[in-house]
Structures are given as C-alpha cells and as structure tokens.
Motif scaffolding. Structure first.
Motif, PDB file in Angstrom:
ATOM      1  N   VAL A 122      41.390  41.611  31.282  1.00 43.56           N
ATOM      2  CA  VAL A 122      40.828  42.771  31.783  1.00 43.56           C
ATOM      3  C   VAL A 122      39.754  42.744  32.659  1.00 43.56           C
ATOM      4  O   VAL A 122      38.397  41.743  32.264  1.00 43.56           O
ATOM      5  N   ASP A 177      36.915  48.415  33.406  1.00 42.65           N
ATOM      6  CA  ASP A 177      37.350  50.113  33.824  1.00 42.65           C
ATOM      7  C   ASP A 177      37.091  50.258  35.204  1.00 42.65           C
ATOM      8  O   ASP A 177      36.306  49.978  35.896  1.00 42.65           O
ATOM      9  N   VAL A 181      42.494  50.661  32.917  1.00 43.03           N
ATOM     10  CA  VAL A 181      41.409  48.978  33.362  1.00 43.03           C
ATOM     11  C   VAL A 181      42.376  48.451  34.252  1.00 43.03           C
ATOM     12  O   VAL A 181      43.131  48.904  34.540  1.00 43.03           O
TER      13      VAL A 181
END
Length: 306
Positions: A132, A135, A144
């Motif tokens: 990731v 966001d 995300v």
C-alpha cells in the motif's frame, strides 16, 4: 642693616642632622648586629610569628576573591561539560529509540509478510504480493493505492487481502498502480456466509460505525439466527471472491419490534487502517475452468435396405 649683623648659619628648617655617611654606618652596624643576633639566638622568630598572625586575616580576605573566581570558573566549566554530556546522552537515547522502533516495526512487518506468504501458499487462487502506497485524498471514500497495476497483471474486481482477511476490491487499474476500495466504504458490498449457521447474506460498508469504520449485515430477518462473535466468510456466489475467505465478525445485533429486519453490525477482520502489505487475488471468474466442448457425434452409417 649692616652686613656684619646677619647670621650666617642655616635656619632650623634646613638643618639635616647627622650626615648621610654617619647614618649609613650606624644602620649598617645595626643590620649586621641584628643578623648575627638572629643567626645566633633566633631573636626574630617571635616577631615573625606575631607579624604573620596579625597579617593572616588580611591574607585570608585578599585570597577569597581569587578562590571565588577559581571556583566559579571551574563550576561553569563543569556545568558546560555536564550539559554537553547530557545533550550527547539524549541524542544517543533518541537514536537508540528510533532504532528500537525501526526494529520493532521491521519485526512486525516481517511477521505480517510471513503470514502473507503462508496465506498465499494456502490459497488455491493465483495471487501476488503488493504494498500500500498511500490513502486516497477523498474524505468521502475509503480507498487505498497499491504499487501493482495493469503491467503487474492486476485486473479490475480483483479481491485484496491482508494476513487476516479480505481488505477490499480493486476498482480502478492504472498502468503502474491500482486503486482498492475497502470493505468499509459505503458503496462496497460483499456476499458473506455465516460459518455457524450456513446462512448467506450481504455485508455493506459502514464508514460511520466505530472509529475506523465497520460493516453492516443488511436485509436479515428479525428472527434470523445471528449471534455476536459469529464469523462471516465469503460465500463465493458473486463470481469474484473465492469462498471461505474471512471477512468480518458480528459484534452487535439489534432486533426491533417495529422493523422486520435486524440491525447487525460487524467488524472487519482485515486491518482497514494502516495496512502495508497485501495480497491481490485473481477474480474467481478468471479462475474457473473452461467447460469442455461437447464431443461431436460420430455419424452412424445405416445399413441399406436390400
């Protein structure tokens, strides 16, 4: 006035007494006498002691400013050295704290990566690891961005999991990155199965519930057999999520007399806040085996009638 009457002697004010040579001889003889007497009989010892005793308070008072200045200089030097040592110790402690935090974070990430590897080995669906990145800036959605895109083989609708359970679904695919909509997003829904009862349902995202968002199992009858702490997994009826993946756990059930449906609140098992490493699965429709083509009927030759 006749000159003969003038006094030729010097006035009393200008009289010098004994001559300088006489005084030199007298004082020299006195000094020699005192030296011999002191060497022989130690006559100046008591006088020296008396003078030293009388001058000691004066010497003590004269030495106090010097001692005070010396002590003040040494005090400020020691204070500066102590401050420098304290600053160095604080910097060292800060560095050690940062290293400890980094070591703890690396150990935590290592444990999560091991769990992800074990999860990927257990899954029958092809999967790839991703990280990731950040966001999304939209405050009204829960999404995300991961570091795998179209060039990495990610497809729209691909399920995304962490080491605990389903995290969300890929909704947008770019050449290098992809956007994942979390399960707690208000526009996200996932078919689930109650492991205890085997009853199917649909869980919807509820970003308002809880601090980090939750889920709600909707359209369940008020008399449905649903209890707190029930485990919900994917049912696999949507053609995207493989069946049996952990999704959420029921934490509150509200049954109202004025409503035909129960309010069932769930907590997602995946880490919807602060997730770092995830696994992207292939959509279930792409994993389905192709149906075998029907075999062509072999023509049967009929015998000719005679």
């Amino acid at each position: 006035m006749p000159l003969g009457t003038l006094e030729r002697s010097a006035p009393p004010f200008f009289k010098q007494g004994p001559s300088a040579l006489s005084r030199l001889a007298v004082f020299s003889a006195l000094a020699l006498f005192l030296m011999v007497a002191d060497a022989r009989f130690d006559m100046s010892g008591p006088f020296r002691k008396a003078v030293a005793t009388a001058l000691y308070p004066v010497q003590w008072l004269m030495l106090k400013p010097v001692e005070f200045a010396h002590h003040a200089a040494s005090y400020f030097q020691s204070l500066q050295a102590t401050q420098q040592e304290l600053d160095a110790a604080q910097q060292k402690m800060t560095l050690m704290g940062q290293r400890a935090n980094q070591a703890e974070q690396l150990a935590l990430e290592n444990g999560r990566l091991r769990q992800l590897l074990a999860l990927r080995d257990r899954l029958e669906t092809p999967a790839q690891a991703a990280e990731v990145i950040y966001d999304t800036a939209d405050t009204y959605t829960r999404r995300v961005v991961i570091d795998r895109g179209q060039m990495g083989g990610v497809e729209p609708g691909s399920p995304v999991m962490d080491e605990v359970g389903v995290l969300g679904q890929v909704t947008r695919v770019f050449p290098l990155v992809s956007e994942v909509t979390l399960l707690v997003d208000r526009e996200q829904a996932i078919p689930v199965l109650n492991v205890r009862t085997g009853v199917r349902g649909v869980a919807y995202g509820d970003p308002v519930a809880g601090h980090g968002g939750g889920m709600e199992l909707r359209f369940m009858p008020a008399n449905a057999d649903v209890r707190e702490d029930d485990l919900l997994t994917t049912s696999g009826v949507d053609g995207l999520y493989p069946s049996g993946l952990p999704v959420a756990r029921v934490f509150r059930v509200e049954r109202r007399a004025d409503s035909a449906f129960a309010r069932i609140y769930c907590v997602p098992l995946a880490q919807v806040q602060g997730a770092r490493h995830v696994v992207v699965l292939k959509p279930l429709a792409d994993n389905a085996l192709a149906r075998p083509e029907p075999a062509h009927a072999v023509p049967v030759k009929r015998g000719t009638r005679k």
